[in-house]
Design a protein around this motif. Structure first.
Motif, PDB file in Angstrom:
ATOM      1  N   GLY A  66       4.547  20.958  -3.933  1.00 28.20           N
ATOM      2  CA  GLY A  66       5.483  21.639  -4.812  1.00 28.20           C
ATOM      3  C   GLY A  66       6.188  20.698  -5.779  1.00 28.20           C
ATOM      4  O   GLY A  66       7.332  20.928  -6.156  1.00 28.20           O
ATOM      5  N   GLY A  67       5.498  19.634  -6.171  1.00 25.71           N
ATOM      6  CA  GLY A  67       6.078  18.675  -7.116  1.00 25.71           C
ATOM      7  C   GLY A  67       7.020  17.665  -6.488  1.00 25.71           C
ATOM      8  O   GLY A  67       7.613  16.855  -7.199  1.00 25.71           O
ATOM      9  N   LEU A  68       7.170  17.699  -5.165  1.00 20.30           N
ATOM     10  CA  LEU A  68       8.061  16.775  -4.471  1.00 20.30           C
ATOM     11  C   LEU A  68       7.258  15.839  -3.566  1.00 20.30           C
ATOM     12  O   LEU A  68       6.261  16.239  -2.962  1.00 20.30           O
ATOM     13  CB  LEU A  68       9.080  17.530  -3.626  1.00 20.30           C
ATOM     14  N   ALA A  69       7.713  14.603  -3.461  1.00 18.00           N
ATOM     15  CA  ALA A  69       7.132  13.656  -2.510  1.00 18.00           C
ATOM     16  C   ALA A  69       7.761  13.933  -1.149  1.00 18.00           C
ATOM     17  O   ALA A  69       8.891  13.528  -0.883  1.00 18.00           O
ATOM     18  CB  ALA A  69       7.407  12.227  -2.949  1.00 18.00           C
ATOM     19  N   VAL A  70       7.060  14.675  -0.292  1.00 15.46           N
ATOM     20  CA  VAL A  70       7.667  15.159   0.944  1.00 15.46           C
ATOM     21  C   VAL A  70       7.541  14.166   2.093  1.00 15.46           C
ATOM     22  O   VAL A  70       8.273  14.254   3.086  1.00 15.46           O
ATOM     23  CB  VAL A  70       7.075  16.519   1.359  1.00 15.46           C
ATOM     24  N   TRP A  71       6.630  13.210   1.961  1.00 17.27           N
ATOM     25  CA  TRP A  71       6.423  12.243   3.038  1.00 17.27           C
ATOM     26  C   TRP A  71       5.678  11.049   2.462  1.00 17.27           C
ATOM     27  O   TRP A  71       4.836  11.199   1.579  1.00 17.27           O
ATOM     28  CB  TRP A  71       5.611  12.894   4.148  1.00 17.27           C
ATOM     29  N   GLY A  72       5.993   9.860   2.933  1.00 14.97           N
ATOM     30  CA  GLY A  72       5.337   8.693   2.375  1.00 14.97           C
ATOM     31  C   GLY A  72       5.248   7.542   3.351  1.00 14.97           C
ATOM     32  O   GLY A  72       6.027   7.432   4.308  1.00 14.97           O
ATOM     33  N   VAL A  73       4.274   6.671   3.082  1.00 14.01           N
ATOM     34  CA  VAL A  73       4.051   5.444   3.852  1.00 14.01           C
ATOM     35  C   VAL A  73       3.957   4.284   2.865  1.00 14.01           C
ATOM     36  O   VAL A  73       3.261   4.374   1.847  1.00 14.01           O
ATOM     37  CB  VAL A  73       2.741   5.530   4.665  1.00 14.01           C
ATOM     38  N   VAL A  74       4.668   3.212   3.175  1.00  9.47           N
ATOM     39  CA  VAL A  74       4.616   1.987   2.384  1.00  9.47           C
ATOM     40  C   VAL A  74       4.329   0.839   3.343  1.00  9.47           C
ATOM     41  O   VAL A  74       5.079   0.632   4.310  1.00  9.47           O
ATOM     42  CB  VAL A  74       5.950   1.721   1.647  1.00  9.47           C
ATOM     43  N   TYR A  75       3.247   0.092   3.085  1.00  9.54           N
ATOM     44  CA  TYR A  75       2.890  -1.018   3.967  1.00  9.54           C
ATOM     45  C   TYR A  75       2.802  -2.309   3.163  1.00  9.54           C
ATOM     46  O   TYR A  75       2.126  -2.368   2.134  1.00  9.54           O
ATOM     47  CB  TYR A  75       1.552  -0.746   4.650  1.00  9.54           C
ATOM     48  N   ALA A  76       3.514  -3.326   3.643  1.00  9.74           N
ATOM     49  CA  ALA A  76       3.478  -4.656   3.030  1.00  9.74           C
ATOM     50  C   ALA A  76       2.637  -5.553   3.943  1.00  9.74           C
ATOM     51  O   ALA A  76       3.123  -6.001   4.996  1.00  9.74           O
ATOM     52  CB  ALA A  76       4.891  -5.209   2.882  1.00  9.74           C
ATOM     53  N   PRO A  77       1.390  -5.819   3.579  1.00 11.51           N
ATOM     54  CA  PRO A  77       0.482  -6.524   4.500  1.00 11.51           C
ATOM     55  C   PRO A  77       0.922  -7.943   4.857  1.00 11.51           C
ATOM     56  O   PRO A  77       0.776  -8.356   6.011  1.00 11.51           O
ATOM     57  CB  PRO A  77      -0.853  -6.537   3.739  1.00 11.51           C
ATOM     58  N   VAL A  78       1.432  -8.699   3.904  1.00  9.96           N
ATOM     59  CA  VAL A  78       1.787 -10.093   4.182  1.00  9.96           C
ATOM     60  C   VAL A  78       2.929 -10.177   5.187  1.00  9.96           C
ATOM     61  O   VAL A  78       2.914 -10.977   6.129  1.00  9.96           O
ATOM     62  CB  VAL A  78       2.148 -10.835   2.877  1.00  9.96           C
TER      63      VAL A  78
ATOM     64  N   VAL B  13       0.875  -1.174   0.000  1.00  9.67           N
ATOM     65  CA  VAL B  13       0.000   0.000   0.000  1.00  9.67           C
ATOM     66  C   VAL B  13       0.910   1.220   0.000  1.00  9.67           C
ATOM     67  O   VAL B  13       1.824   1.313   0.830  1.00  9.67           O
ATOM     68  CB  VAL B  13      -0.888   0.021   1.262  1.00  9.67           C
ATOM     69  N   ASN B  14       0.691   2.163  -0.914  1.00 11.37           N
ATOM     70  CA  ASN B  14       1.536   3.355  -1.021  1.00 11.37           C
ATOM     71  C   ASN B  14       0.713   4.626  -0.816  1.00 11.37           C
ATOM     72  O   ASN B  14      -0.274   4.845  -1.531  1.00 11.37           O
ATOM     73  CB  ASN B  14       2.184   3.449  -2.412  1.00 11.37           C
ATOM     74  N   ILE B  15       1.135   5.464   0.131  1.00 16.42           N
ATOM     75  CA  ILE B  15       0.475   6.747   0.391  1.00 16.42           C
ATOM     76  C   ILE B  15       1.559   7.820   0.466  1.00 16.42           C
ATOM     77  O   ILE B  15       2.461   7.732   1.302  1.00 16.42           O
ATOM     78  CB  ILE B  15      -0.317   6.733   1.714  1.00 16.42           C
ATOM     79  N   ALA B  16       1.469   8.834  -0.393  1.00 19.63           N
ATOM     80  CA  ALA B  16       2.469   9.909  -0.395  1.00 19.63           C
ATOM     81  C   ALA B  16       1.783  11.263  -0.344  1.00 19.63           C
ATOM     82  O   ALA B  16       0.686  11.438  -0.887  1.00 19.63           O
ATOM     83  CB  ALA B  16       3.340   9.827  -1.647  1.00 19.63           C
TER      84      ALA B  16
END
Length: 262
Positions: free
Chosen positions: A112-124, A105-108
């Protein structure tokens, strides 16, 4: 402008809830598999995760639009002057269908055109990564949280490269050969970038097409961990471009100036 420190726990919990929705489908006998117009697969899990994340984000940040791979109409909010959430509810649908567990699951948050913060979750794996430039990077695995940092190879050390042994195109192979002594690290979806962020690999060359939602969240994690995600000229990968496709890129613990050229 969103205050990430205040929102952090809510977003992490939302990612986990999306993961639970994905696993409900993953453990069922019916994925509801369809093929989208671009020939990519779509399952009930993609749509279920989208609904969980989009609903959560609209609830806690009603003034910040949500741009999702699974909502074509939301692309209208993907503009460089605007702050918006960029999500891939299920990154690695092919891995999901193959039941190999290598999907995320990816949430960013794009500003200003930059990915300033993000979450990546691998459920398995129940592995949850998050971070952003200037904010550090972290992983929670099996209930334990720790800070993560990119690991730069020492002089003469074997370089750990994220790449598939069975899907190396010729350009990628030539680039990797310039690194000298290497070992290949296997990973799927945005977990490839998370391997770089957590020290499991030194570099990930991606000389093949990806879309903005595939990389934004994990790029923020890599940059929070002290690494780089750049195009082949060493420029930071940016978002809300006219074209949804990313350029070829290198995610690396090694400074772009010290990487091989193509």
């Amino acid at each position: 402008m969103q205050n990430i420190k205040i929102l952090n726990n809510s977003i992490l919990q939302g990612a986990r809830c999306a993961g639970e929705a994905i696993l409900d489908v993953y453990q069922s006998d019916d994925f509801g598999l369809e093929t989208k117009g671009d020939e990519s697969p779509l399952t009930r899990a993609d749509l279920a995760a989208h609904e969980v994340i989009a609903s959560m984000l609209r609830s806690i940040t009603p003034d910040t639009p949500v741009v999702s791979e699974e909502d074509p109409a939301s692309m209208a909010y993907r503009t460089p002057g605007r702050e918006f959430w960029l999500i891939d509810p299920l990154d690695g649908t092919k891995e999901f269908v193959a039941r190999n567990g290598e999907f995320t699951v990816n949430i960013a948050l794009v500003r200003g055109g930059l990915a300033v913060w993000g979450v990546v979750y691998a459920p398995v794996q129940d592995s949850l990564y998050w971070g952003g430039a200037g904010m550090g990077a972290f992983v929670n695995e099996k209930g334990t949280t720790r800070a993560i940092e990119c690991e730069r190879p020492a002089e003469g050390q074997t370089v750990k490269v994220v790449a598939s042994k069975s899907h190396l195109n010729e350009r990628t192979q030539r680039w990797i050969e310039q690194l000298g002594d290497v070992s290949l690290v296997q990973a799927g979806s945005s977990l490839k970038l998370c391997q770089v962020a957590s020290g499991g690999a030194h570099v990930y060359p991606r000389l093949a097409p990806t879309c903005e939602w595939d990389t934004a969240a994990a790029q923020a994690v890599v940059e929070g961990a002290g690494g780089w995600v750049t195009d082949l000229q060493g420029n930071q990968i940016r978002y809300a471009k006219a074209e949804i496709l990313n350029p070829d890129f290198i995610a690396s613990a090694i400074s772009p100036s010290k990487l091989p050229k193509i």
